[in-house]
Write a protein that holds these residues in place. Structure first.
Motif, PDB file in Angstrom:
ATOM      1  N   LYS A  37      -8.838   2.516   7.880  1.00 32.25           N
ATOM      2  CA  LYS A  37      -7.952   3.659   7.669  1.00 32.25           C
ATOM      3  C   LYS A  37      -8.743   4.850   7.115  1.00 32.25           C
ATOM      4  O   LYS A  37      -8.528   5.998   7.527  1.00 32.25           O
ATOM      5  N   LYS A  38      -9.656   4.581   6.190  1.00 31.85           N
ATOM      6  CA  LYS A  38     -10.478   5.648   5.599  1.00 31.85           C
ATOM      7  C   LYS A  38     -11.329   6.331   6.661  1.00 31.85           C
ATOM      8  O   LYS A  38     -11.620   7.535   6.564  1.00 31.85           O
ATOM      9  N   GLU A  39     -11.719   5.574   7.681  1.00 29.65           N
ATOM     10  CA  GLU A  39     -12.521   6.147   8.774  1.00 29.65           C
ATOM     11  C   GLU A  39     -11.674   6.943   9.758  1.00 29.65           C
ATOM     12  O   GLU A  39     -12.206   7.574  10.671  1.00 29.65           O
ATOM     13  N   GLY A  40     -10.355   6.887   9.576  1.00 25.55           N
ATOM     14  CA  GLY A  40      -9.475   7.595  10.484  1.00 25.55           C
ATOM     15  C   GLY A  40      -9.145   6.819  11.739  1.00 25.55           C
ATOM     16  O   GLY A  40      -8.606   7.383  12.703  1.00 25.55           O
ATOM     17  N   TYR A  41      -9.446   5.526  11.749  1.00 25.68           N
ATOM     18  CA  TYR A  41      -9.163   4.708  12.917  1.00 25.68           C
ATOM     19  C   TYR A  41      -7.670   4.408  13.017  1.00 25.68           C
ATOM     20  O   TYR A  41      -6.973   4.314  12.002  1.00 25.68           O
ATOM     21  N   GLU A  42      -7.190   4.228  14.220  1.00 24.71           N
ATOM     22  CA  GLU A  42      -5.828   3.762  14.449  1.00 24.71           C
ATOM     23  C   GLU A  42      -5.825   2.235  14.414  1.00 24.71           C
ATOM     24  O   GLU A  42      -6.734   1.594  14.947  1.00 24.71           O
ATOM     25  N   ILE A  43      -4.808   1.651  13.796  1.00 23.06           N
ATOM     26  CA  ILE A  43      -4.744   0.208  13.616  1.00 23.06           C
ATOM     27  C   ILE A  43      -3.417  -0.315  14.145  1.00 23.06           C
ATOM     28  O   ILE A  43      -2.357   0.169  13.754  1.00 23.06           O
ATOM     29  N   ASP A  44      -3.478  -1.304  15.028  1.00 20.59           N
ATOM     30  CA  ASP A  44      -2.288  -1.982  15.525  1.00 20.59           C
ATOM     31  C   ASP A  44      -2.352  -3.454  15.139  1.00 20.59           C
ATOM     32  O   ASP A  44      -3.440  -4.051  15.141  1.00 20.59           O
ATOM     33  N   VAL A  45      -1.199  -4.037  14.830  1.00 17.98           N
ATOM     34  CA  VAL A  45      -1.122  -5.431  14.411  1.00 17.98           C
ATOM     35  C   VAL A  45      -0.307  -6.227  15.429  1.00 17.98           C
ATOM     36  O   VAL A  45       0.856  -5.891  15.704  1.00 17.98           O
ATOM     37  N   TYR A  46      -0.925  -7.256  15.975  1.00 17.04           N
ATOM     38  CA  TYR A  46      -0.258  -8.158  16.901  1.00 17.04           C
ATOM     39  C   TYR A  46      -0.394  -9.588  16.386  1.00 17.04           C
ATOM     40  O   TYR A  46      -1.479 -10.006  15.982  1.00 17.04           O
ATOM     41  N   SER A  47       0.701 -10.319  16.414  1.00 18.54           N
ATOM     42  CA  SER A  47       0.706 -11.701  15.941  1.00 18.54           C
ATOM     43  C   SER A  47       1.059 -12.657  17.070  1.00 18.54           C
ATOM     44  O   SER A  47       1.486 -12.243  18.154  1.00 18.54           O
ATOM     45  N   VAL A  48       0.887 -13.942  16.807  1.00 24.53           N
ATOM     46  CA  VAL A  48       1.104 -14.959  17.836  1.00 24.53           C
ATOM     47  C   VAL A  48       2.526 -14.895  18.394  1.00 24.53           C
ATOM     48  O   VAL A  48       2.735 -14.926  19.609  1.00 24.53           O
ATOM     49  N   LYS A  49       3.516 -14.771  17.520  1.00 28.15           N
ATOM     50  CA  LYS A  49       4.907 -14.772  17.963  1.00 28.15           C
ATOM     51  C   LYS A  49       5.531 -13.386  17.989  1.00 28.15           C
ATOM     52  O   LYS A  49       6.628 -13.205  18.522  1.00 28.15           O
ATOM     53  N   GLY A  50       4.864 -12.388  17.421  1.00 27.08           N
ATOM     54  CA  GLY A  50       5.481 -11.082  17.258  1.00 27.08           C
ATOM     55  C   GLY A  50       6.458 -11.107  16.099  1.00 27.08           C
ATOM     56  O   GLY A  50       6.764 -12.157  15.533  1.00 27.08           O
ATOM     57  N   GLY A  51       6.944  -9.948  15.694  1.00 31.21           N
ATOM     58  CA  GLY A  51       7.854  -9.891  14.558  1.00 31.21           C
ATOM     59  C   GLY A  51       7.099 -10.015  13.250  1.00 31.21           C
ATOM     60  O   GLY A  51       5.967  -9.548  13.134  1.00 31.21           O
ATOM     61  N   GLU A  52       7.702 -10.675  12.267  1.00 30.69           N
ATOM     62  CA  GLU A  52       7.075 -10.752  10.956  1.00 30.69           C
ATOM     63  C   GLU A  52       5.857 -11.668  10.948  1.00 30.69           C
ATOM     64  O   GLU A  52       5.948 -12.843  11.290  1.00 30.69           O
ATOM     65  N   ALA A  53       4.729 -11.123  10.544  1.00 32.83           N
ATOM     66  CA  ALA A  53       3.506 -11.888  10.345  1.00 32.83           C
ATOM     67  C   ALA A  53       3.311 -12.034   8.842  1.00 32.83           C
ATOM     68  O   ALA A  53       3.104 -11.039   8.144  1.00 32.83           O
ATOM     69  N   PRO A  54       3.428 -13.243   8.302  1.00 30.13           N
ATOM     70  CA  PRO A  54       3.440 -13.421   6.847  1.00 30.13           C
ATOM     71  C   PRO A  54       2.121 -13.043   6.180  1.00 30.13           C
ATOM     72  O   PRO A  54       1.051 -13.288   6.717  1.00 30.13           O
ATOM     73  N   ILE A  55       2.246 -12.438   5.017  1.00 29.60           N
ATOM     74  CA  ILE A  55       1.087 -12.114   4.191  1.00 29.60           C
ATOM     75  C   ILE A  55       1.144 -12.963   2.937  1.00 29.60           C
ATOM     76  O   ILE A  55       2.147 -12.954   2.219  1.00 29.60           O
ATOM     77  N   GLU A  56       0.081 -13.710   2.690  1.00 29.14           N
ATOM     78  CA  GLU A  56       0.002 -14.511   1.466  1.00 29.14           C
ATOM     79  C   GLU A  56      -0.476 -13.603   0.337  1.00 29.14           C
ATOM     80  O   GLU A  56      -1.582 -13.063   0.377  1.00 29.14           O
ATOM     81  N   MET A  57       0.359 -13.459  -0.680  1.00 29.19           N
ATOM     82  CA  MET A  57       0.139 -12.442  -1.708  1.00 29.19           C
ATOM     83  C   MET A  57      -0.818 -12.930  -2.792  1.00 29.19           C
ATOM     84  O   MET A  57      -0.405 -13.312  -3.891  1.00 29.19           O
ATOM     85  N   VAL A  58      -2.091 -12.867  -2.512  1.00 32.17           N
ATOM     86  CA  VAL A  58      -3.125 -13.230  -3.475  1.00 32.17           C
ATOM     87  C   VAL A  58      -3.739 -11.962  -4.040  1.00 32.17           C
ATOM     88  O   VAL A  58      -4.070 -11.038  -3.303  1.00 32.17           O
ATOM     89  N   GLU A  59      -3.852 -11.868  -5.360  1.00 29.92           N
ATOM     90  CA  GLU A  59      -4.440 -10.730  -6.053  1.00 29.92           C
ATOM     91  C   GLU A  59      -3.760  -9.400  -5.702  1.00 29.92           C
ATOM     92  O   GLU A  59      -4.424  -8.413  -5.377  1.00 29.92           O
ATOM     93  N   PRO A  60      -2.434  -9.342  -5.766  1.00 35.77           N
ATOM     94  CA  PRO A  60      -1.762  -8.081  -5.431  1.00 35.77           C
ATOM     95  C   PRO A  60      -2.114  -6.929  -6.371  1.00 35.77           C
ATOM     96  O   PRO A  60      -1.945  -5.764  -6.018  1.00 35.77           O
TER      97      PRO A  60
END
Length: 222
Positions: A37-60
């Motif tokens: 993001k700092k470099e100004g790149y565009e980022i897209d997120v795709y998951s195996v099933k689509g929809g919610e891709a869980p994030i494990e909240m370590v060191e929030p």
């Protein structure tokens, strides 16, 4: 023109015989995301099933993780696209974060394998960190060889797994990478270690996530 980064992530919430709660590990998602993001790149997120891709909240509480959580990243993970819809020609690099979740639904997924092989064959950067390199173990190139055969790679080590989740994973990532002919290496457990071999970038553990992203940037900007 802005560079575009494809995140390929797990859809898994649990893993193993004890149904251990898991997801895509926050530091391994947030640190690379913020580097790109700092470099100004565009980022897209795709998951195996689509929809919610869980994030494990370590060191929030980590400042970089906080920056991610307050930005647009969480919404992209909540509403990820399906990997079946990925157009690889749109992206300059693919990144796969770890956490235990990828071990459950990435190694044997033919669509994941096709995305990674196509991007690599077309001159794009392929990168992964910690357990994320499980996505690489079954990827074959057009000549039938494994992508990682003869390549310098790293990933979560046997020593690290022994103290973390040995009873929850079906195999040791370190062994699986070696079995495919990869030139595997690692350093002291939990210390930052990432390596580049051509257009393949891998990192050992959560501490290595930022380094993987920085290596990807170096390749894309060279």
């Amino acid at each position: 023109m802005k560079k575009k980064i494809l995140f390929v992530v797990s859809s898994t919430h649990v893993i193993g015989p004890n149904q251990r709660r898991t997801g895509n590990l926050l530091p391994e998602v947030a640190h690379p995301y913020e580097v790109f993001k700092k470099e100004g790149y565009e980022i897209d997120v795709y998951s195996v099933k689509g929809g919610e891709a869980p994030i494990e909240m370590v060191e929030p509480e980590d400042p970089v993780n906080q920056a991610f959580l307050k930005g647009d990243g969480p919404e992209k993970f909540k509403n990820s696209g399906s990997i079946e819809e990925v157009s690889t020609d749109k992206y300059d690099a693919v990144f796969v974060p770890g956490g235990l979740a990828p071990v459950a639904d990435l190694p044997d997924n033919p669509t994941v394998q096709k995305i990674l092989s196509t991007m690599y064959e077309n001159g794009k950067v392929v990168s992964a960190v910690c357990h994320g390199p499980v996505c690489l173990i079954n990827v074959r190139l057009n000549d039938g060889s494994y992508l990682i055969k003869g390549k310098k790679v790293t990933g979560f080590s046997i020593t690290e797994e022994f103290d973390y989740a040995r009873g929850d994973v079906p195999f040791e990532l370190e062994d699986a990478l070696k079995e495919r002919g990869a030139d595997y290496s690692c350093i002291t457990p939990w210390k930052a270690y990432s390596i580049t071999d051509g257009r393949l970038v891998t990192g050992q553990n959560p501490a290595s996530a930022q380094g993987v992203a920085q290596r990807v940037v170096t390749i894309l900007e060279s």
